[in-house]
Design a protein around this motif. Structure first.
Motif, PDB file in Angstrom:
ATOM      1  N   LYS A  39       0.830  -1.209   0.000  1.00 30.57           N
ATOM      2  CA  LYS A  39       0.000   0.000   0.000  1.00 30.57           C
ATOM      3  C   LYS A  39       0.865   1.260   0.000  1.00 30.57           C
ATOM      4  O   LYS A  39       0.588   2.221  -0.707  1.00 30.57           O
ATOM      5  N   GLU A  40       1.952   1.227   0.774  1.00 28.86           N
ATOM      6  CA  GLU A  40       2.846   2.389   0.849  1.00 28.86           C
ATOM      7  C   GLU A  40       3.545   2.631  -0.487  1.00 28.86           C
ATOM      8  O   GLU A  40       3.649   3.765  -0.943  1.00 28.86           O
ATOM      9  N   GLU A  41       4.004   1.578  -1.134  1.00 26.05           N
ATOM     10  CA  GLU A  41       4.671   1.733  -2.432  1.00 26.05           C
ATOM     11  C   GLU A  41       3.698   2.271  -3.478  1.00 26.05           C
ATOM     12  O   GLU A  41       4.051   3.148  -4.265  1.00 26.05           O
ATOM     13  N   LYS A  42       2.472   1.766  -3.479  1.00 22.06           N
ATOM     14  CA  LYS A  42       1.451   2.268  -4.410  1.00 22.06           C
ATOM     15  C   LYS A  42       1.213   3.758  -4.170  1.00 22.06           C
ATOM     16  O   LYS A  42       1.142   4.541  -5.116  1.00 22.06           O
ATOM     17  N   ALA A  43       1.075   4.133  -2.904  1.00 19.49           N
ATOM     18  CA  ALA A  43       0.814   5.537  -2.560  1.00 19.49           C
ATOM     19  C   ALA A  43       1.944   6.435  -3.049  1.00 19.49           C
ATOM     20  O   ALA A  43       1.697   7.508  -3.602  1.00 19.49           O
ATOM     21  N   LYS A  44       3.184   5.992  -2.884  1.00 21.36           N
ATOM     22  CA  LYS A  44       4.327   6.792  -3.320  1.00 21.36           C
ATOM     23  C   LYS A  44       4.335   7.000  -4.828  1.00 21.36           C
ATOM     24  O   LYS A  44       4.587   8.102  -5.310  1.00 21.36           O
ATOM     25  N   VAL A  45       4.036   5.943  -5.560  1.00 24.14           N
ATOM     26  CA  VAL A  45       4.007   6.054  -7.021  1.00 24.14           C
ATOM     27  C   VAL A  45       2.882   6.987  -7.452  1.00 24.14           C
ATOM     28  O   VAL A  45       3.066   7.839  -8.324  1.00 24.14           O
ATOM     29  N   LYS A  72       4.066  14.159   5.041  1.00 29.06           N
ATOM     30  CA  LYS A  72       2.756  14.395   5.664  1.00 29.06           C
ATOM     31  C   LYS A  72       2.076  13.074   6.014  1.00 29.06           C
ATOM     32  O   LYS A  72       1.289  13.006   6.945  1.00 29.06           O
ATOM     33  N   LYS A  73       2.380  12.035   5.251  1.00 35.55           N
ATOM     34  CA  LYS A  73       1.786  10.711   5.471  1.00 35.55           C
ATOM     35  C   LYS A  73       2.730   9.783   6.235  1.00 35.55           C
ATOM     36  O   LYS A  73       2.479   8.595   6.348  1.00 35.55           O
ATOM     37  N   GLY A  74       3.849  10.342   6.705  1.00 41.55           N
ATOM     38  CA  GLY A  74       4.804   9.544   7.465  1.00 41.55           C
ATOM     39  C   GLY A  74       5.625   8.600   6.620  1.00 41.55           C
ATOM     40  O   GLY A  74       6.109   7.584   7.092  1.00 41.55           O
ATOM     41  N   MET A  75       5.807   8.929   5.334  1.00 44.83           N
ATOM     42  CA  MET A  75       6.570   8.087   4.427  1.00 44.83           C
ATOM     43  C   MET A  75       7.854   8.796   4.006  1.00 44.83           C
ATOM     44  O   MET A  75       7.933  10.005   3.994  1.00 44.83           O
ATOM     45  N   CYS A  76       8.829   8.001   3.627  1.00 39.07           N
ATOM     46  CA  CYS A  76      10.120   8.516   3.166  1.00 39.07           C
ATOM     47  C   CYS A  76      10.230   8.310   1.661  1.00 39.07           C
ATOM     48  O   CYS A  76       9.976   7.223   1.154  1.00 39.07           O
ATOM     49  N   ALA A  77      10.626   9.338   0.940  1.00 38.15           N
ATOM     50  CA  ALA A  77      10.714   9.272  -0.516  1.00 38.15           C
ATOM     51  C   ALA A  77      11.825   8.351  -0.996  1.00 38.15           C
ATOM     52  O   ALA A  77      11.772   7.855  -2.110  1.00 38.15           O
ATOM     53  N   ASP A  78      12.823   8.083  -0.172  1.00 35.46           N
ATOM     54  CA  ASP A  78      13.981   7.297  -0.605  1.00 35.46           C
ATOM     55  C   ASP A  78      13.777   5.792  -0.552  1.00 35.46           C
ATOM     56  O   ASP A  78      14.603   5.054  -1.053  1.00 35.46           O
ATOM     57  N   SER A  79      12.698   5.321   0.047  1.00 38.21           N
ATOM     58  CA  SER A  79      12.573   3.880   0.248  1.00 38.21           C
ATOM     59  C   SER A  79      12.031   3.100  -0.944  1.00 38.21           C
ATOM     60  O   SER A  79      11.883   1.903  -0.880  1.00 38.21           O
ATOM     61  N   ILE A  80      11.740   3.763  -2.050  1.00 43.31           N
ATOM     62  CA  ILE A  80      11.317   3.058  -3.265  1.00 43.31           C
ATOM     63  C   ILE A  80      11.943   3.759  -4.472  1.00 43.31           C
ATOM     64  O   ILE A  80      12.017   4.974  -4.522  1.00 43.31           O
ATOM     65  N   LYS A  81      12.391   2.963  -5.404  1.00 42.56           N
ATOM     66  CA  LYS A  81      12.964   3.515  -6.631  1.00 42.56           C
ATOM     67  C   LYS A  81      11.820   3.789  -7.600  1.00 42.56           C
ATOM     68  O   LYS A  81      11.121   2.883  -8.009  1.00 42.56           O
ATOM     69  N   LEU A  82      11.615   5.057  -7.911  1.00 41.50           N
ATOM     70  CA  LEU A  82      10.519   5.420  -8.810  1.00 41.50           C
ATOM     71  C   LEU A  82      11.051   5.557 -10.175  1.00 41.50           C
ATOM     72  O   LEU A  82      11.413   6.087 -10.900  1.00 41.50           O
TER      73      LEU A  82
END
Length: 82
Positions: A39-45, A72-82
């Protein structure tokens, strides 16, 4: 806003090298493979592609905007390669 965005989202399709894309006309396309991700990876994309409606590049402004929205959602931009 939702009706305008609805017209920009294309159905999922097979994409060999990307999770998603934003065309020069602002049409968003997402990979079928994205459905297998967390869910977190989907949200980041999704956030990443939505931000491309504001800024088409991956410049410093875009990266700062992405980091701020994900934070704002408590996620880090670096944890998935977009």
């Amino acid at each position: 806003m939702m009706n305008r965005l609805k017209n920009r989202i294309k159905l999922l399709r097979k994409m060999s090298r990307k999770w998603a894309s934003c065309s020069s006309k602002g049409r968003l396309t997402f990979s079928y493979e994205l459905l297998t991700k967390s869910k977190e990876e989907k949200a980041k994309v999704i956030v990443h592609e939505l931000l491309h409606l504001k800024d088409k590049s991956h410049n410093k402004f875009f990266k700062n905007l992405l980091t701020a929205h994900l934070a704002k959602k408590g996620m880090c931009a670096d944890s998935i390669k977009l």
